[in-house]
Design a protein around this motif. Structure first.
Motif, PDB file in Angstrom:
ATOM      1  N   ALA B   8     -16.791  23.151   6.485  1.00 19.93           N
ATOM      2  CA  ALA B   8     -15.373  22.847   6.252  1.00 19.93           C
ATOM      3  C   ALA B   8     -15.040  21.453   6.763  1.00 19.93           C
ATOM      4  N   LEU B   9     -15.509  21.135   7.985  1.00 15.61           N
ATOM      5  CA  LEU B   9     -15.156  19.841   8.583  1.00 15.61           C
ATOM      6  C   LEU B   9     -15.789  18.689   7.811  1.00 15.61           C
ATOM      7  N   SER B  10     -17.046  18.874   7.371  1.00 18.07           N
ATOM      8  CA  SER B  10     -17.670  17.752   6.671  1.00 18.07           C
ATOM      9  C   SER B  10     -17.036  17.564   5.308  1.00 18.07           C
ATOM     10  N   THR B  11     -16.649  18.680   4.639  1.00 14.15           N
ATOM     11  CA  THR B  11     -15.924  18.522   3.378  1.00 14.15           C
ATOM     12  C   THR B  11     -14.631  17.762   3.619  1.00 14.15           C
ATOM     13  N   LEU B  12     -13.920  18.137   4.683  1.00 15.92           N
ATOM     14  CA  LEU B  12     -12.659  17.457   4.997  1.00 15.92           C
ATOM     15  C   LEU B  12     -12.898  15.977   5.267  1.00 15.92           C
ATOM     16  N   ALA B  13     -13.963  15.672   6.043  1.00 15.57           N
ATOM     17  CA  ALA B  13     -14.240  14.275   6.398  1.00 15.57           C
ATOM     18  C   ALA B  13     -14.493  13.452   5.145  1.00 15.57           C
ATOM     19  N   ILE B  14     -15.335  13.981   4.229  1.00 14.23           N
ATOM     20  CA  ILE B  14     -15.687  13.206   3.041  1.00 14.23           C
ATOM     21  C   ILE B  14     -14.495  13.122   2.092  1.00 14.23           C
ATOM     22  N   TRP B  15     -13.803  14.256   1.909  1.00 15.91           N
ATOM     23  CA  TRP B  15     -12.691  14.261   0.966  1.00 15.91           C
ATOM     24  C   TRP B  15     -11.601  13.294   1.427  1.00 15.91           C
ATOM     25  N   SER B  16     -11.227  13.360   2.729  1.00 16.74           N
ATOM     26  CA  SER B  16     -10.146  12.479   3.174  1.00 16.74           C
ATOM     27  C   SER B  16     -10.626  11.035   3.215  1.00 16.74           C
ATOM     28  N   GLY B  17     -11.934  10.820   3.484  1.00 15.39           N
ATOM     29  CA  GLY B  17     -12.463   9.468   3.405  1.00 15.39           C
ATOM     30  C   GLY B  17     -12.334   8.915   1.996  1.00 15.39           C
ATOM     31  N   TRP B  18     -12.578   9.751   1.009  1.00 18.55           N
ATOM     32  CA  TRP B  18     -12.451   9.324  -0.385  1.00 18.55           C
ATOM     33  C   TRP B  18     -10.990   9.061  -0.726  1.00 18.55           C
ATOM     34  N   ARG B  19     -10.087   9.918  -0.229  1.00 16.92           N
ATOM     35  CA  ARG B  19      -8.667   9.772  -0.545  1.00 16.92           C
ATOM     36  C   ARG B  19      -8.092   8.464   0.011  1.00 16.92           C
ATOM     37  N   VAL B  20      -8.744   7.920   1.073  1.00 16.72           N
ATOM     38  CA  VAL B  20      -8.240   6.675   1.653  1.00 16.72           C
ATOM     39  C   VAL B  20      -8.056   5.624   0.563  1.00 16.72           C
ATOM     40  N   PHE B  21      -9.010   5.567  -0.374  1.00 14.58           N
ATOM     41  CA  PHE B  21      -8.956   4.515  -1.380  1.00 14.58           C
ATOM     42  C   PHE B  21      -8.324   5.001  -2.672  1.00 14.58           C
ATOM     43  N   ARG B  22      -7.787   6.212  -2.676  1.00 10.85           N
ATOM     44  CA  ARG B  22      -7.201   6.755  -3.895  1.00 10.85           C
ATOM     45  C   ARG B  22      -5.697   6.954  -3.791  1.00 10.85           C
ATOM     46  N   VAL B  23      -5.157   7.174  -2.576  1.00 12.65           N
ATOM     47  CA  VAL B  23      -3.715   7.374  -2.466  1.00 12.65           C
ATOM     48  C   VAL B  23      -3.032   6.043  -2.717  1.00 12.65           C
ATOM     49  N   ASP B  24      -1.762   6.097  -3.167  1.00 13.12           N
ATOM     50  CA  ASP B  24      -1.101   4.851  -3.520  1.00 13.12           C
ATOM     51  C   ASP B  24      -0.206   4.327  -2.409  1.00 13.12           C
ATOM     52  N   SER B  25      -0.291   4.902  -1.230  1.00 12.80           N
ATOM     53  CA  SER B  25       0.514   4.373  -0.135  1.00 12.80           C
ATOM     54  C   SER B  25      -0.399   4.012   1.020  1.00 12.80           C
ATOM     55  N   MET B  26      -0.137   2.845   1.604  1.00 15.81           N
ATOM     56  CA  MET B  26      -0.998   2.366   2.687  1.00 15.81           C
ATOM     57  C   MET B  26      -0.882   3.247   3.923  1.00 15.81           C
ATOM     58  N   VAL B  27       0.319   3.751   4.195  1.00 15.04           N
ATOM     59  CA  VAL B  27       0.479   4.596   5.371  1.00 15.04           C
ATOM     60  C   VAL B  27      -0.312   5.886   5.173  1.00 15.04           C
ATOM     61  N   ARG B  28      -0.193   6.452   3.951  1.00 14.17           N
ATOM     62  CA  ARG B  28      -0.986   7.645   3.677  1.00 14.17           C
ATOM     63  C   ARG B  28      -2.461   7.343   3.837  1.00 14.17           C
ATOM     64  N   ALA B  29      -2.890   6.168   3.345  1.00 14.93           N
ATOM     65  CA  ALA B  29      -4.305   5.827   3.435  1.00 14.93           C
ATOM     66  C   ALA B  29      -4.762   5.801   4.882  1.00 14.93           C
ATOM     67  N   SER B  30      -3.962   5.174   5.769  1.00 17.02           N
ATOM     68  CA  SER B  30      -4.451   5.079   7.151  1.00 17.02           C
ATOM     69  C   SER B  30      -4.475   6.453   7.805  1.00 17.02           C
ATOM     70  N   PHE B  31      -3.543   7.335   7.439  1.00 15.02           N
ATOM     71  CA  PHE B  31      -3.601   8.658   8.055  1.00 15.02           C
ATOM     72  C   PHE B  31      -4.698   9.523   7.439  1.00 15.02           C
ATOM     73  N   GLN B  32      -5.041   9.262   6.157  1.00 10.44           N
ATOM     74  CA  GLN B  32      -6.204   9.958   5.597  1.00 10.44           C
ATOM     75  C   GLN B  32      -7.454   9.568   6.380  1.00 10.44           C
ATOM     76  N   LEU B  33      -7.556   8.259   6.692  1.00 12.82           N
ATOM     77  CA  LEU B  33      -8.709   7.806   7.464  1.00 12.82           C
ATOM     78  C   LEU B  33      -8.722   8.481   8.833  1.00 12.82           C
ATOM     79  N   MET B  34      -7.529   8.643   9.413  1.00 12.20           N
ATOM     80  CA  MET B  34      -7.458   9.324  10.707  1.00 12.20           C
ATOM     81  C   MET B  34      -7.958  10.763  10.591  1.00 12.20           C
ATOM     82  N   VAL B  35      -7.580  11.442   9.509  1.00 12.15           N
ATOM     83  CA  VAL B  35      -8.047  12.820   9.316  1.00 12.15           C
ATOM     84  C   VAL B  35      -9.572  12.835   9.225  1.00 12.15           C
ATOM     85  N   SER B  36     -10.129  11.854   8.513  1.00 15.37           N
ATOM     86  CA  SER B  36     -11.586  11.781   8.405  1.00 15.37           C
ATOM     87  C   SER B  36     -12.222  11.629   9.788  1.00 15.37           C
ATOM     88  N   PHE B  37     -11.624  10.760  10.602  1.00 12.03           N
ATOM     89  CA  PHE B  37     -12.158  10.557  11.954  1.00 12.03           C
ATOM     90  C   PHE B  37     -12.021  11.819  12.805  1.00 12.03           C
TER      91      PHE B  37
END
Lengths: 101, 198, 297
Positions: B8-37
Motif C-alpha cells: 500500500a505504501l509503495s503504491t502511494l509513494a509512486i502514485w503521488s510521485g507521479w501526480r506531482v507532475f500531473r496536477v495543475d496546481s503547484m501547491v497541490r504538486a508540493s503536497f503530493q511530493l510530501m505524501v510521497s515522502f
C-alpha cells in the motif's frame, strides 16, 4: 517485502523524478523532480541497510547526509530562484539564455 | 501484514510521485511530493529504521511547506484554477525516465545482492547516535559546516541589498568617470548586447 | 497498548470539553459549562458554506487531519508506568513530525477554500509557526538529553529524581510558545485571528467548523499532556496513582496555556518573526547548551 521489491519501488521513484527534472519548465517544479530522485535514493539506501548491511550504522549515517544534501539543494535552489526573479522577473528555465552565447 | 502495508505504501509513494507532475496546481504538486515522502518514511519505519523514517517525514513536511510558500509567491496559477502545461522536451524526458527505471530494475534483478538482515533486538537509534558522534563525527560535522555555508550563501544570493544598493532600484555600479555611464555589464533590455551582430 | 489507545479515545472528548470551558472562563462567550455543547450543537445543525472553485478534498479533510495529528501526538504520552499507546523508540521525533504536519494542515485549511482572508491567515501562520516549531525541537532535545533516549517513556523515567522543569527552567516557557502556535491561540493566532474575520476559518460554518474547533481543543489537550510529560514528570508523583497525576498536570498546563494566550498581545507578523528568530531561538540554543553542560559526567 524483499530487497528486490524495495529497490524496484526506489527505481520507479528515480525514474519519475528524472522525467520531472528534465521535462518541467518552472524552476521549482524542476527542483521537485530532483527531490523525488533523492527520495528514491533514500529508499534504496534504507533497503540496502535493512536487508544486506546487517544493521551497520554507517547506512543510516548516509541517509542523514542525503537529507542534508536535500536541504542544501532546496536552500540554494530557492535563493537562486529569488535572485533570478529579482533580476528578470522570470521563473522559467527558458528565460535564462545568457550562458548560451 | 508487513507485506500488505509495504504494498500500500509503495503504491502511494509512486502514485503521488507521479501526480506531482500531473496536477495543475503547484501547491497541490508540493503536497503530493510530501505524501510521497511520508510514504517512503513509513516504509523506512517498516524496514526497522524508526529514526530515519520519522525524521524524513518531519524534514519533508517542513521542506514542502516552504516549497508551497514559494509556489504561491512566484509561480503563475498557484491555486490551480486554470489548466496549465509547463513542460519542454516532453518525449525525451519520458524516454529518459523509462530508461532510468528499466535500467535500474534490470540492474536490481540481474545482480546478486548480498543478504544480511538487521539482527533482532539491536538498538539501531542508539547505534546511529554513537556512529554520528563517534567514528563518523568528521563526516557529520562536515554536513553541519556545509549547511552553515549554504545558509550564508542563500542569504547572500537572495538578499535584497546588493553591492551597489537595493536590487529593485537597479543596484548599478558607479561609472568609470565621474557621472559617466555605469561600469560593468549592461542589462539586456536596456539597449544593445555587448557582443557583435547588432 | 490497545487499552491505552481506548483510554485516550475515551478521555479525549471530556478533556476537549474542559479545554473549551477554560477558553470561556471570563471571556464573555456564553455560559462556561454548557456553552461549548450548545455552540457545538448549533454549529452541527447549520449548513456548510460553499466557496468558488475550492479544493474540495483538502477542505473536507483538513479538520480531520488536524484531529488525527492531535491523536497521534497524544499517543506517545505514557499514561502510567508501561502504559503507552504507541510504543515507539523515537516518540519525541514522532511528536515533532506531528508539529510539522500541523503547520501543513493549517495551511491547507486556509488555502483550500480559495478565498482571500483564509489564504492570508494561512500564509502569515506558516511564516510564524515554522520558527516556533523549530525552537520547540531544540527544547525537546534538551528534555531528551538527561534521559539519553528519544523515547518519551525514558524521558519520564529520567525525571524520577528531579523534574525537567527545575533542571531546565527555560524549557517549559519556550515549549509553551509552540503550544500557543499549534493550537492557534493568543500571541501566535496568526491563522484564525478576529481581525481576518476568522482567518483560515472565515469561510467555514456548520459541522466542518465544529470539527475544526474540536480538533483545535484536542491539540491543546495533546500539547498539554506532552508538556506535562516532558517537563513536569508526567505520571510521576506521590500518593495518587500515575494517571491522576498526569491528568492534574495536563489540566494545569492547559490552564496556563489558555491564560498565556489571553495575557500576551499579538505583535504584527514581521515583528513577531524578528522576535522569534532573534530572541526566542537563541534562548532555546542557550537552554540546550545549559542542559548539555549539566548532564556532562
Amino acid at each position: 517485502m524483499t530487497l528486490v521489491s524495495v529497490l524496484i519501488v526506489a527505481a520507479a521513484l528515480i525514474g519519475i523524478g528524472l522525467y520531472g527534472a528534465l521535462s518541467q519548465q518552472s524552476f521549482v517544479m524542476l527542483m521537485m523532480g530532483l527531490e523525488l530522485m533523492l527520495n528514491g535514493a533514500i529508499l534504496a539506501m534504507m533497503g540496502f541497510w535493512s536487508f544486506s548491511l546487517g544493521g551497520a550504522p554507517e547506512g543510516q549515517l548516509l541517509a542523514i547526509i542525503v537529507m542534508a544534501v536535500m536541504a542544501v539543494e532546496m536552500a540554494v535552489g530557492f535563493a537562486l530562484v529569488v535572485a533570478v526573479y529579482r533580476k528578470r522577473q522570470a521563473d522559467m528555465t527558458e528565460s535564462l539564455t545568457t550562458m548560451k552565447h | 501484514m508487513t507485506d500488505a502495508l509495504f504494498l500500500a505504501l509503495s503504491t502511494l509513494a509512486i502514485w503521488s510521485g507521479w501526480r506531482v507532475f500531473r496536477v495543475d496546481s503547484m501547491v497541490r504538486a508540493s503536497f503530493q511530493l510530501m505524501v510521497s515522502f511520508i510514504a517512503v518514511g513509513l516504509i523506512a519505519v517498516l524496514l526497522a529504521a524508526p529514526y530515519i523514517g520519522i525524521a524524513t517525514i518531519f524534514m519533508m513536511a517542513v521542506e514542502m511547506m516552504v516549497m508551497a510558500l514559494f509556489m504561491v509567491m512566484f509561480m503563475m496559477n498557484p491555486a490551480g484554477l486554470n489548466p496549465m502545461v509547463m513542460v519542454h522536451q516532453h518525449r525525451f524526458s519520458i524516454a529518459a525516465g523509462i530508461i532510468a527505471f528499466a535500467g535500474l530494475t534490470a540492474a536490481v534483478l540481474l545482480s546478486d545482492l548480498p543478504v544480511q538482515r538487521v539482527p533482532e533486538g539491536v538498538d539501531v537509534v542508539r547505534n546511529l547516535g554513537h556512529e554520528l558522534l563517534g567514528p563518523s563525527m568528521l563526516i557529520f560535522e562536515t554536513a553541519g559546516v556545509t549547511l552553515l555555508a549554504t545558509m550564508i550563501g542563500a542569504v547572500v544570493l537572495s538578499a535584497h541589498s546588493g553591492r551597489y544598493g537595493a536590487s529593485d532600484t537597479g543596484s548599478l555600479p558607479p561609472g568609470l568617470t565621474p557621472g559617466g555611464e555605469p561600469a560593468g555589464r549592461k542589462p539586456e533590455n536596456g539597449g544593445h548586447h555587448h557582443h557583435g551582430g547588432h | 497498548m490497545i487499552a491505552a489507545t481506548l483510554i485516550l479515545l475515551l478521555a479525549l472528548p471530556p478533556l476537549v470539553w474542559v479545554a473549551a470551558m477554560f477558553d470561556r472562563i471570563g471571556a464573555g462567550r456564553g455560559t462556561v459549562v454548557m456553552g461549548p455543547l450548545q455552540n457545538g450543537a448549533a454549529l452541527v445543525l447549520r449548513p456548510n458554506t460553499e466557496t468558488e472553485a475550492p479544493d474540495r478534498l483538502n477542505r473536507l479533510l483538513a479538520p480531520g487531519w488536524y484531529l488525527a495529528l492531535a491523536l497521534v501526538g497524544l499517543s506517545v504520552v505514557p499514561l502510567a508506568e508501561d502504559v503507552v499507546a504507541s510504543e515507539i523508540s523515537t516518540g519525541l521525533v514522532l511528536w515533532g513530525a506531528c508539529e510539522a504536519l500541523t503547520v501543513v494542515v493549517v495551511f491547507l485549511h486556509g488555502w483550500s477554500p480559495n478565498a482571500p482572508l483564509p489564504l492570508i491567515g494561512a500564509y502569515r501562520y506558516v511564516a510564524i509557526a515554522l520558527p516556533a516549531m523549530l525552537l520547540s525541537m531544540f527544547v525537546l532535545i534538551g528534555a531528551a538529553l538527561p534521559a539519553q533516549s528519544l523515547s518519551v517513556v525514558e524521558v519520564v523515567e529520567a525525571q524520577r529524581e528531579i523534574w525537567n522543569v527545575i533542571r531546565q527552567p527555560l524549557g517549559l516557557p519556550l515549549f509553551m510558545a509552540l503550544g500557543l502556535a499549534i493550537t492557534l491561540r493568543g500571541p501566535f493566532d496568526y491563522a484564525d485571528g478576529a481581525e481576518l474575520a476568522g482567518g483560515t476559518s472565515a469561510e467555514e460554518s456548520g459541522p466542518a467548523l465544529a470539527l475544526w474547533h474540536f480538533a483545535r481543543a484536542a491539540m491543546l489537550v495533546a500539547f498539554s499532556a506532552m508538556a506535562a510529560t516532558a517537563f513536569l514528570g508526567g505520571y510521576l508523583g506521590p500518593v495518587l496513582p500515575g494517571p491522576a497525576w498526569l491528568l492534574l498536570k495536563t489540566l494545569a498546563v492547559m490552564a496556563a496555556t489558555v491564560a498565556a494566550g489571553r495575557f500576551f498581545v499579538r505583535m504584527p507578523p514581521a515583528r513577531m518573526l524578528t522576535f522569534l528568530w532573534v530572541v526566542l531561538l537563541p534562548l532555546s540554543f542557550a537552554s540546550l547548551a545549559l542542559v548539555g553542560v549539566e548532564v556532562l559526567p
